[in-house]
Write a protein that holds these residues in place. Structure first.
Motif, PDB file in Angstrom:
ATOM      1  N   ALA A 160       0.812  -1.218   0.000  1.00 16.63           N
ATOM      2  CA  ALA A 160       0.000   0.000   0.000  1.00 16.63           C
ATOM      3  C   ALA A 160       0.844   1.266   0.000  1.00 16.63           C
ATOM      4  CB  ALA A 160      -0.929  -0.002   1.210  1.00 16.63           C
ATOM      5  N   GLY A 161       2.179   1.120   0.076  1.00 16.60           N
ATOM      6  CA  GLY A 161       3.045   2.281  -0.034  1.00 16.60           C
ATOM      7  C   GLY A 161       3.877   2.606   1.178  1.00 16.60           C
ATOM      8  N   ALA A 162       3.742   1.858   2.279  1.00 19.80           N
ATOM      9  CA  ALA A 162       4.548   2.122   3.471  1.00 19.80           C
ATOM     10  C   ALA A 162       6.006   1.746   3.195  1.00 19.80           C
ATOM     11  CB  ALA A 162       4.024   1.330   4.668  1.00 19.80           C
ATOM     12  N   ALA A 163       6.928   2.481   3.805  1.00 19.48           N
ATOM     13  CA  ALA A 163       8.359   2.275   3.556  1.00 19.48           C
ATOM     14  C   ALA A 163       9.052   1.794   4.826  1.00 19.48           C
ATOM     15  CB  ALA A 163       9.000   3.569   3.068  1.00 19.48           C
ATOM     16  N   PHE A 164       9.589   0.590   4.794  1.00 18.27           N
ATOM     17  CA  PHE A 164      10.379   0.049   5.898  1.00 18.27           C
ATOM     18  C   PHE A 164      11.224  -1.081   5.348  1.00 18.27           C
ATOM     19  CE2 PHE A 164       5.955  -1.483   6.157  1.00 18.27           C
ATOM     20  CZ  PHE A 164       6.126  -2.823   5.822  1.00 18.27           C
ATOM     21  N   THR A 165      12.124  -1.574   6.171  1.00 16.91           N
ATOM     22  CA  THR A 165      13.009  -2.670   5.781  1.00 16.91           C
ATOM     23  C   THR A 165      12.888  -3.787   6.812  1.00 16.91           C
ATOM     24  OG1 THR A 165      14.889  -1.771   7.014  1.00 16.91           O
ATOM     25  CG2 THR A 165      14.625  -1.051   4.719  1.00 16.91           C
ATOM     26  N   LEU A 179       7.991 -10.764  11.477  1.00 16.82           N
ATOM     27  CA  LEU A 179       9.188 -10.109  10.971  1.00 16.82           C
ATOM     28  C   LEU A 179       9.653  -9.044  11.943  1.00 16.82           C
ATOM     29  CD1 LEU A 179       8.042  -9.498   7.269  1.00 16.82           C
ATOM     30  CD2 LEU A 179       9.199 -11.517   8.200  1.00 16.82           C
ATOM     31  N   LEU A 180      10.970  -8.912  12.068  1.00 15.77           N
ATOM     32  CA  LEU A 180      11.557  -7.797  12.789  1.00 15.77           C
ATOM     33  C   LEU A 180      11.903  -6.743  11.742  1.00 15.77           C
ATOM     34  CD1 LEU A 180      12.643  -6.438  15.324  1.00 15.77           C
ATOM     35  CD2 LEU A 180      14.759  -7.753  15.051  1.00 15.77           C
ATOM     36  N   LEU A 181      11.262  -5.582  11.835  1.00 13.30           N
ATOM     37  CA  LEU A 181      11.359  -4.535  10.832  1.00 13.30           C
ATOM     38  C   LEU A 181      12.152  -3.356  11.368  1.00 13.30           C
ATOM     39  CD1 LEU A 181       7.609  -4.565   9.723  1.00 13.30           C
ATOM     40  CD2 LEU A 181       9.515  -5.804   8.656  1.00 13.30           C
ATOM     41  N   ALA A 182      12.674  -2.566  10.447  1.00  8.86           N
ATOM     42  CA  ALA A 182      13.438  -1.375  10.825  1.00  8.86           C
ATOM     43  C   ALA A 182      13.107  -0.233   9.871  1.00  8.86           C
ATOM     44  CB  ALA A 182      14.941  -1.650  10.793  1.00  8.86           C
ATOM     45  N   ASP A 183      13.061   0.965  10.417  1.00 10.19           N
ATOM     46  CA  ASP A 183      12.951   2.146   9.583  1.00 10.19           C
ATOM     47  C   ASP A 183      14.238   2.281   8.761  1.00 10.19           C
ATOM     48  OD1 ASP A 183      11.288   4.803   9.251  1.00 10.19           O
ATOM     49  OD2 ASP A 183      13.407   5.383   9.358  1.00 10.19           O
ATOM     50  N   PRO A 184      14.149   2.745   7.520  1.00  8.50           N
ATOM     51  CA  PRO A 184      15.368   2.905   6.712  1.00  8.50           C
ATOM     52  C   PRO A 184      16.402   3.840   7.331  1.00  8.50           C
ATOM     53  CG  PRO A 184      13.415   3.000   5.315  1.00  8.50           C
ATOM     54  CD  PRO A 184      12.918   3.015   6.730  1.00  8.50           C
ATOM     55  N   SER A 185      15.977   4.697   8.269  1.00  8.00           N
ATOM     56  CA  SER A 185      16.917   5.627   8.893  1.00  8.00           C
ATOM     57  C   SER A 185      17.843   4.961   9.905  1.00  8.00           C
ATOM     58  CB  SER A 185      16.151   6.761   9.594  1.00  8.00           C
ATOM     59  OG  SER A 185      15.392   6.250  10.679  1.00  8.00           O
ATOM     60  N   VAL A 186      17.533   3.742  10.330  1.00  9.00           N
ATOM     61  CA  VAL A 186      18.412   3.022  11.262  1.00  9.00           C
ATOM     62  C   VAL A 186      19.764   2.823  10.577  1.00  9.00           C
ATOM     63  CG1 VAL A 186      18.781   0.830  12.457  1.00  9.00           C
ATOM     64  CG2 VAL A 186      16.518   1.910  12.478  1.00  9.00           C
ATOM     65  N   SER A 187      20.840   3.100  11.292  1.00  8.65           N
ATOM     66  CA  SER A 187      22.166   3.031  10.684  1.00  8.65           C
ATOM     67  C   SER A 187      22.534   1.597  10.313  1.00  8.65           C
ATOM     68  CB  SER A 187      23.221   3.592  11.638  1.00  8.65           C
ATOM     69  OG  SER A 187      23.441   2.697  12.722  1.00  8.65           O
ATOM     70  N   ASP A 188      23.429   1.463   9.335  1.00 11.88           N
ATOM     71  CA  ASP A 188      23.897   0.141   8.936  1.00 11.88           C
ATOM     72  C   ASP A 188      24.570  -0.572  10.105  1.00 11.88           C
ATOM     73  OD1 ASP A 188      22.973   0.758   6.438  1.00 11.88           O
ATOM     74  OD2 ASP A 188      24.949   0.882   5.477  1.00 11.88           O
ATOM     75  N   THR A 197      12.189 -12.955   4.107  1.00 16.37           N
ATOM     76  CA  THR A 197      11.365 -11.939   4.773  1.00 16.37           C
ATOM     77  C   THR A 197      10.108 -11.574   3.990  1.00 16.37           C
ATOM     78  OG1 THR A 197      12.809 -10.245   3.808  1.00 16.37           O
ATOM     79  CG2 THR A 197      13.300 -10.963   6.056  1.00 16.37           C
ATOM     80  N   ALA A 198       9.528 -12.544   3.300  1.00 17.31           N
ATOM     81  CA  ALA A 198       8.225 -12.374   2.644  1.00 17.31           C
ATOM     82  C   ALA A 198       8.210 -11.238   1.631  1.00 17.31           C
ATOM     83  CB  ALA A 198       7.130 -12.157   3.686  1.00 17.31           C
ATOM     84  N   GLY A 199       9.352 -10.960   1.040  1.00 13.65           N
ATOM     85  CA  GLY A 199       9.424  -9.905   0.035  1.00 13.65           C
ATOM     86  C   GLY A 199       9.738  -8.527   0.580  1.00 13.65           C
ATOM     87  N   LEU A 223      15.573  -6.438   2.792  1.00 16.95           N
ATOM     88  CA  LEU A 223      16.456  -6.375   3.949  1.00 16.95           C
ATOM     89  C   LEU A 223      17.077  -4.986   4.067  1.00 16.95           C
ATOM     90  CD1 LEU A 223      18.378  -9.760   3.731  1.00 16.95           C
ATOM     91  CD2 LEU A 223      16.845  -9.076   5.585  1.00 16.95           C
ATOM     92  N   HIS A 224      17.243  -4.550   5.307  1.00 23.50           N
ATOM     93  CA  HIS A 224      18.007  -3.328   5.561  1.00 23.50           C
ATOM     94  C   HIS A 224      19.427  -3.550   5.050  1.00 23.50           C
ATOM     95  CE1 HIS A 224      20.197  -0.260   7.764  1.00 23.50           C
ATOM     96  NE2 HIS A 224      19.058   0.310   8.120  1.00 23.50           N
ATOM     97  N   PRO A 225      20.043  -2.566   4.400  1.00 19.21           N
ATOM     98  CA  PRO A 225      21.404  -2.763   3.874  1.00 19.21           C
ATOM     99  C   PRO A 225      22.405  -3.232   4.932  1.00 19.21           C
ATOM    100  CG  PRO A 225      20.473  -0.746   2.998  1.00 19.21           C
ATOM    101  CD  PRO A 225      19.505  -1.251   4.029  1.00 19.21           C
ATOM    102  N   GLY A 226      22.298  -2.702   6.145  1.00 15.04           N
ATOM    103  CA  GLY A 226      23.201  -3.134   7.201  1.00 15.04           C
ATOM    104  C   GLY A 226      22.961  -4.576   7.601  1.00 15.04           C
ATOM    105  N   ALA A 227      21.695  -5.010   7.577  1.00 17.96           N
ATOM    106  CA  ALA A 227      21.376  -6.405   7.872  1.00 17.96           C
ATOM    107  C   ALA A 227      21.882  -7.309   6.762  1.00 17.96           C
ATOM    108  CB  ALA A 227      19.865  -6.566   8.052  1.00 17.96           C
ATOM    109  N   ALA A 228      21.669  -6.891   5.497  1.00 17.40           N
ATOM    110  CA  ALA A 228      22.139  -7.692   4.374  1.00 17.40           C
ATOM    111  C   ALA A 228      23.655  -7.885   4.432  1.00 17.40           C
ATOM    112  CB  ALA A 228      21.733  -7.022   3.065  1.00 17.40           C
TER     113      ALA A 228
END
Length: 313
Positions: free
Chosen positions: A102-107, A250-259, A295-297, A300-305
């Motif tokens: 629906a347009g929400a942004a998270f990792t 799922l454990l989710l993170a805002d994209p602003s969380v540091s790597d 993670t069901a599509g 992944l957060h870049p730092g997690a990846a």
């Protein structure tokens, strides 16, 4: 039926009030940067996992401090991410995917556990299967919980989508258990571990309703993220195992969380997995390198990846 548009509108609207509903858990400062983790109800699976993760992170002396927030569950957690009231969140996979579409942004930091959808009536009830739910009073989980979304989907595939088909209530797990014991609701649906204390400690036997037929209908309508699982005999006083619906959380993170912060949390999930097992964890855990990244599509957060790549070589 909850559409993508109404889902996102609800997530964003709930975000405006998430701060008033979320309660900070007590946590020592320790000099580390705080990351607020929107979790769930006290006594529920999300809350217990969040507390264990925060404690494990503190013992591991991470450069971040995880601060669990009490919430109603997945939908409120997604709202907290959207509003900036939390940097981390736990969510059932179907709620997370629907919000993302629906347009929400998270990792995602990882797929951590499997929750069980559990539909229960009193053992002395005349209701023995889902075909008898028409005209009953059902608690579908607290407003803002993931069970609310999944419950509406289950009612929809049962042909009970209209307000005239069943009376919907939205109670916390504690209140729902008491209402079931007192007979003020006929059935309760919730998502949680096995056994869930709010229902295991009622002092009365329950009857769990088989959801295997609904599982197949959900998979056709909404995709393969719904999985077949069994609740063992005796869990709530029932004599046999009961087929129901499993949903990854799922454990989710805002994209602003540091790597660095995201990578440090992944290290805890992998290296301290044994410390992150809630008491109500009869269900499958996914705290291994292969499962965590599915993670069901949700990307992944870049730092997690990067952390997973380090472990995978």
């Amino acid at each position: 039926m909850i559409t993508r548009r109404t889902l996102l509108r609800g997530v964003l609207a709930a975000g405006a009030t998430a701060a008033t509903g979320a309660v900070l858990a007590a946590c020592s400062d320790g000099g580390a940067d705080p990351l607020r983790l929107a979790a769930g109800e006290e006594g529920g699976f999300f809350w217990e996992f969040a507390q264990l993760t925060a404690a494990a992170a503190e013992r591991a002396a991470l450069p971040v401090r995880i601060v669990p927030l009490r919430t109603a569950g997945s939908m409120e957690n997604l709202a907290a991410l959207a509003s900036g009231e939390a940097e981390l969140a736990l969510s059932l996979a179907d709620a997370a995917v629907s919000a993302m579409e629906a347009g929400a942004a998270f990792t995602a930091l990882g797929k951590v556990y499997e929750n069980y959808m559990q539909l229960a009536v009193r053992a002395d009830s005349g209701i023995t299967d889902t075909a008898q739910l028409r005209g009953t009073r059902i608690s579908l989980g607290a407003t803002g919980s993931g069970a609310e979304l999944t419950g509406e989907r289950i009612l929809d595939v049962l042909g009970l989508a209209g307000p005239e088909d069943v009376t919907r209530l939205h109670l916390s797990m504690t209140d729902a258990g008491q209402a079931l014991r007192d007979g003020t609701v006929d059935a309760v649906l919730w998502a949680g571990g096995v056994p869930t204390p709010s229902f295991a400690d009622l002092g009365i036997p329950l009857r769990l309703l088989d959801l295997s037929a609904e599982l197949e209908l959900l998979r056709v309508r909404f995709g393969p993220r719904y999985e077949p699982v069994l609740i063992p005999p005796g869990t709530y006083g029932q004599q046999t195992s009961v087929a129901t619906i499993g949903l990854a959380n799922l454990l989710l993170a805002d994209p602003s969380v540091s790597d660095d912060a995201a990578g440090a949390i992944v290290e805890v999930l992998i290296d301290h997995a044994a410390e992150l097992v809630p008491d109500q964890a009869t269900g499958s855990q996914f705290l291994d390198r292969q499962s965590l990244i599915v993670t069901a599509g949700v990307p992944l957060h870049p730092g997690a990846a990067a952390a997973y790549r380090r472990h995978h070589g």
